[in-house]
Design an enzyme around this catalytic site. Structure first.
Site, PDB file in Angstrom:
ATOM      1  N   TYR A   1      72.134  57.857  20.632  1.00  0.00           N
ATOM      2  CA  TYR A   1      71.602  57.419  22.095  1.00  0.00           C
ATOM      3  C   TYR A   1      69.683  57.667  22.396  1.00  0.00           C
ATOM      4  CZ  TYR A   1      71.248  53.568  25.701  1.00  0.00           C
ATOM      5  OH  TYR A   1      70.645  52.736  27.022  1.00  0.00           O
TER       6      TYR A   1
ATOM      7  N   PRO B   1      71.192  44.133  19.904  1.00  0.00           N
ATOM      8  CA  PRO B   1      70.635  45.233  20.619  1.00  0.00           C
ATOM      9  C   PRO B   1      71.718  46.629  21.620  1.00  0.00           C
ATOM     10  CG  PRO B   1      70.921  43.257  21.590  1.00  0.00           C
ATOM     11  CD  PRO B   1      71.089  43.030  20.337  1.00  0.00           C
TER      12      PRO B   1
ATOM     13  N   LYS C   1      67.571  49.913  20.008  1.00  0.00           N
ATOM     14  CA  LYS C   1      67.408  50.477  18.789  1.00  0.00           C
ATOM     15  C   LYS C   1      65.978  50.085  18.316  1.00  0.00           C
ATOM     16  CE  LYS C   1      69.605  54.118  18.830  1.00  0.00           C
ATOM     17  NZ  LYS C   1      68.899  55.166  19.690  1.00  0.00           N
TER      18      LYS C   1
ATOM     19  N   HIS D   1      65.353  58.452  31.759  1.00  0.00           N
ATOM     20  CA  HIS D   1      67.105  58.241  31.858  1.00  0.00           C
ATOM     21  C   HIS D   1      67.639  60.012  31.921  1.00  0.00           C
ATOM     22  CE1 HIS D   1      67.192  54.381  33.872  1.00  0.00           C
ATOM     23  NE2 HIS D   1      66.255  55.303  34.872  1.00  0.00           N
TER      24      HIS D   1
ATOM     25  N   TYR E   1      76.667  49.667  30.964  1.00  0.00           N
ATOM     26  CA  TYR E   1      77.282  49.110  29.803  1.00  0.00           C
ATOM     27  C   TYR E   1      78.736  49.248  30.348  1.00  0.00           C
ATOM     28  CZ  TYR E   1      73.001  50.732  26.088  1.00  0.00           C
ATOM     29  OH  TYR E   1      72.185  50.504  25.989  1.00  0.00           O
TER      30      TYR E   1
HETATM   31  P1  FAD Z   1      57.922  41.790  16.363  1.00  0.00           P
HETATM   32  O1  FAD Z   1      57.569  42.896  17.477  1.00  0.00           O
HETATM   33  O2  FAD Z   1      58.611  41.018  16.405  1.00  0.00           O
HETATM   34  O3  FAD Z   1      56.606  42.187  16.281  1.00  0.00           O
HETATM   35  C1  FAD Z   1      56.169  41.338  15.105  1.00  0.00           C
HETATM   36  C2  FAD Z   1      54.635  40.931  15.230  1.00  0.00           C
HETATM   37  O4  FAD Z   1      54.312  39.388  14.239  1.00  0.00           O
HETATM   38  C3  FAD Z   1      55.003  39.371  16.386  1.00  0.00           C
HETATM   39  O5  FAD Z   1      54.077  39.395  17.620  1.00  0.00           O
HETATM   40  C4  FAD Z   1      54.280  37.974  15.440  1.00  0.00           C
HETATM   41  O6  FAD Z   1      53.712  36.706  16.588  1.00  0.00           O
HETATM   42  C5  FAD Z   1      53.859  38.139  14.008  1.00  0.00           C
HETATM   43  N1  FAD Z   1      53.445  37.465  13.715  1.00  0.00           N
HETATM   44  C6  FAD Z   1      55.223  37.256  12.387  1.00  0.00           C
HETATM   45  N2  FAD Z   1      54.424  35.830  11.772  1.00  0.00           N
HETATM   46  C7  FAD Z   1      53.211  36.347  11.230  1.00  0.00           C
HETATM   47  C8  FAD Z   1      52.140  35.982  10.143  1.00  0.00           C
HETATM   48  N3  FAD Z   1      53.216  34.979  10.227  1.00  0.00           N
HETATM   49  N4  FAD Z   1      50.892  35.919  10.577  1.00  0.00           N
HETATM   50  C9  FAD Z   1      50.466  36.404  11.899  1.00  0.00           C
HETATM   51  N5  FAD Z   1      51.462  37.349  12.689  1.00  0.00           N
HETATM   52  C10 FAD Z   1      53.522  36.963  12.272  1.00  0.00           C
HETATM   53  N6  FAD Z   1      65.178  45.496  20.843  1.00  0.00           N
HETATM   54  C11 FAD Z   1      65.889  45.977  22.109  1.00  0.00           C
HETATM   55  O7  FAD Z   1      66.019  47.284  22.016  1.00  0.00           O
HETATM   56  N7  FAD Z   1      66.411  45.635  23.259  1.00  0.00           N
HETATM   57  C12 FAD Z   1      66.484  44.390  23.665  1.00  0.00           C
HETATM   58  O8  FAD Z   1      66.419  44.242  24.923  1.00  0.00           O
HETATM   59  C13 FAD Z   1      65.353  43.507  22.731  1.00  0.00           C
HETATM   60  N8  FAD Z   1      65.054  42.621  22.938  1.00  0.00           N
HETATM   61  C14 FAD Z   1      65.074  41.346  22.447  1.00  0.00           C
HETATM   62  C15 FAD Z   1      64.581  39.963  22.920  1.00  0.00           C
HETATM   63  C16 FAD Z   1      64.165  39.072  21.520  1.00  0.00           C
HETATM   64  C17 FAD Z   1      64.069  37.942  22.134  1.00  0.00           C
HETATM   65  C18 FAD Z   1      63.258  39.652  20.294  1.00  0.00           C
HETATM   66  C19 FAD Z   1      62.814  38.764  19.438  1.00  0.00           C
HETATM   67  C20 FAD Z   1      64.135  41.423  19.976  1.00  0.00           C
HETATM   68  C21 FAD Z   1      64.504  41.997  20.963  1.00  0.00           C
HETATM   69  N9  FAD Z   1      65.069  43.671  20.295  1.00  0.00           N
HETATM   70  C22 FAD Z   1      65.345  43.979  21.855  1.00  0.00           C
HETATM   71  C23 FAD Z   1      64.563  43.923  19.268  1.00  0.00           C
HETATM   72  C24 FAD Z   1      62.657  44.386  19.635  1.00  0.00           C
HETATM   73  O9  FAD Z   1      61.921  43.571  20.337  1.00  0.00           O
HETATM   74  C25 FAD Z   1      61.849  44.453  18.328  1.00  0.00           C
HETATM   75  O10 FAD Z   1      63.110  45.439  17.059  1.00  0.00           O
HETATM   76  C26 FAD Z   1      61.460  45.078  18.285  1.00  0.00           C
HETATM   77  O11 FAD Z   1      59.805  44.184  18.551  1.00  0.00           O
HETATM   78  C27 FAD Z   1      60.408  45.015  16.740  1.00  0.00           C
HETATM   79  O12 FAD Z   1      59.599  44.909  16.516  1.00  0.00           O
HETATM   80  P2  FAD Z   1      58.095  45.133  15.170  1.00  0.00           P
HETATM   81  O13 FAD Z   1      56.727  45.078  15.869  1.00  0.00           O
HETATM   82  O14 FAD Z   1      58.392  45.135  14.038  1.00  0.00           O
HETATM   83  O15 FAD Z   1      58.017  43.270  14.918  1.00  0.00           O
HETATM   84  C1  DHB Z   2      67.866  47.156  27.635  1.00  0.00           C
HETATM   85  C2  DHB Z   2      67.731  46.105  26.456  1.00  0.00           C
HETATM   86  C3  DHB Z   2      69.261  47.232  25.038  1.00  0.00           C
HETATM   87  O1  DHB Z   2      69.205  46.556  24.143  1.00  0.00           O
HETATM   88  C4  DHB Z   2      70.015  48.234  25.510  1.00  0.00           C
HETATM   89  O2  DHB Z   2      71.114  48.014  24.620  1.00  0.00           O
HETATM   90  C5  DHB Z   2      69.708  48.199  27.044  1.00  0.00           C
HETATM   91  C6  DHB Z   2      68.688  47.812  28.109  1.00  0.00           C
HETATM   92  C7  DHB Z   2      66.635  46.914  28.667  1.00  0.00           C
HETATM   93  O3  DHB Z   2      65.997  45.659  27.946  1.00  0.00           O
HETATM   94  O4  DHB Z   2      66.195  47.640  29.163  1.00  0.00           O
END
Ligand code: FAD
Ligand code: DHB
Length: 391
Positions: A385, A293, A297, A72, A201
């Site tokens: 962004y 969210p 980021k 995009h 947005y």
């Molecule tokens: P995670 O993806 O959380 O990975 C951590 C991993 O560690 C998981 O697989 C978990 O199962 C594992 N874990 C936890 N505890 C233990 C343990 N004790 N032992 C072993 N493994 C363990 N960001 C956006 O920008 N837009 C969005 O729309 C958005 N939606 C989201 C919706 C939800 C429900 C959540 C929770 C987050 C969302 N985020 C979103 C944020 C984004 O998904 C996260 O910032 C991203 O997943 C970060 O990656 P990570 O690898 O740091 O953590």
């Molecule tokens: C999406 C999630 C976000 O938090 C955002 O700012 C834009 C798009 C998405 O899930 O597509």
């Protein structure tokens, strides 16, 4: 068991770290408490910054992203019944965002690690990290009922916000800074062809709404709701009614309605710990920080942390340099606080706050007017962004 880097968590941070370390010849083991099927199907973020896309392609995990990702070059802001486009690529020298679901990133990284003979253990229980201030920290866990111990040179805590690593540092060595917002997002995934090619947005007196997508057949939509919202009070018809009321514009644009494939509520907070290290434990991604969210980021910040961490670990093994590891936290925090500021600003500009009055409403409208009409304002938004450059 023995490894160089023990990685807790197979989210984007843990998996990308393992992949980057492998590319420079460093061994790791990834331990994950969930099943592979669960993490490959968990619906979360979907917007990749230019730097995340470049890293995936540059390190050989971008094939499906290049085929299926939706690039995009602009993003829209809707308020007062009208939509305004910000030309991201034009304002940033050709940089853009790419829509590609987080679970697809996870699938690509798992595939790459397994293809390279990488070690990953899913469904581990009772994981703990020990002897963090020694040069041989340990990870203990159970798998299929059997106790295991891995002796590591370093441990990477990539276990997300609810993980165990952050809490394993002794009390008082890590400080936390936090804001909790008085609202949440109700998100749906719908089988409906997107009626806009780019994200929108929306600021509306009824509350924020966001139009996004996953593919030419699937729309992803969010609406601001109460922090403790009960999903039972949101049957599909009510969700669509509210989304359309907030998003419909004067020219008749509205999202297309279709069967709802998934529905969930996410709370919103800003959270940062300092430092992101204790002894030989290094924290990365959501384990160290959370952004609201708005601005998309979270996933991108997780990837930029592990890029810095992998370079610091590589310098340790190849050049005998410990200074980059010592600077890991300070290096990451400079970017993290800029991204926190951006996510907080986007959230503040676009949401309805409890107790807001006519002054707040007009101030928010003026800010939106400014950032969609001033070239300087649009550029500030665009360069944040698409993702600030990596230092
Ligand atoms: P995670 O993806 O959380 O990975 C951590 C991993 O560690 C998981 O697989 C978990 O199962 C594992 N874990 C936890 N505890 C233990 C343990 N004790 N032992 C072993 N493994 C363990 N960001 C956006 O920008 N837009 C969005 O729309 C958005 N939606 C989201 C919706 C939800 C429900 C959540 C929770 C987050 C969302 N985020 C979103 C944020 C984004 O998904 C996260 O910032 C991203 O997943 C970060 O990656 P990570 O690898 O740091 O953590
Ligand atoms: C999406 C999630 C976000 O938090 C955002 O700012 C834009 C798009 C998405 O899930 O597509």
């Amino acid at each position: 068991m023995r490894t160089q880097v023990g990685i807790v968590g197979a989210g984007p941070a843990g998996l990308m770290l393992s992949h980057l370390l492998h590319l420079c010849g460093i061994e790791s083991i990834v331990l994950e408490c969930r099943s592979r099927h669960y993490i490959e199907n968990r619906v979360r973020a979907g917007v990749l910054e230019q730097g995340t896309v470049d890293l995936m392609i540059g390190t050989g995990v971008g094939e499906r992203l290049q085929q299926q990702g939706l690039r995009h070059e602009g993003v829209w802001f809707s308020f007062g019944g009208r939509r305004h486009r910000i030309p991201l690529a034009e304002l940033t020298g050709g940089r853009a965002i790419t829509v590609y679901a987080q679970q697809e990133v996870v699938k690509d990284l798992i595939q790459a690690r397994l293809g390279a003979g990488g070690q990953m253990v899913f469904e581990v229980d009772e994981l703990s990290v020990q002897e963090l201030d020694s040069i041989r920290p340990k990870i203990r866990y159970r798998h299929a009922g059997v106790a295991h111990e891995i002796t590591c040179d370093f441990i990477a805590g990539c276990d997300g916000f609810h993980g165990v690593c952050r809490e394993s540092a002794p009390e008082g060595v890590i400080a936390a800074y936090e804001r909790v917002y008085p609202f949440a997002w109700l998100g749906i995934l719908a089988e409906a062809a997107p009626t806009s090619e780019e994200l929108i947005y929306t600021y509306h007196p009824r509350g924020f709404a966001l139009f996004s997508m996953r593919s030419p057949q699937v729309t992803r939509l969010y609406l601001q709701c109460k922090p403790d919202e009960d999903l039972n009070e949101w049957p599909d018809d009510r969700v669509w009614e509210e989304l359309c009321a907030r998003m419909r514009t004067e020219d008749g644009w509205a999202p297309a309605v279709g069967p709802v494939l998934q529905k969930g509520v996410n709370g919103m907070r800003s959270f940062v710990i300092e430092p992101m290290q204790f002894g030989r434990l290094f924290l990365a991604g959501d384990a160290a920080h959370i952004v609201p969210p708005t601005g998309a980021k979270g996933l991108n910040l997780a990837i930029s942390d592990v890029r810095v961490l992998s370079q610091a670990i590589e310098a340790f093994y190849k050049l005998g340099r410990g200074d980059l590891l010592e600077q890991y936290s300070a290096h990451c925090l400079r970017r993290i606080w800029k991204v926190q500021r951006f996510s907080w600003w986007m959230t503040s500009m676009l949401h309805l706050f409890p107790g807001a009055d006519g002054f707040d409403h007009r101030r928010q409208l003026a800010e939106l007017d400014y950032i969609t009409t001033s070239r300087a304002g649009m550029t500030v938004l665009a360069e944040n962004y698409v993702g600030l450059p990596m230092e």
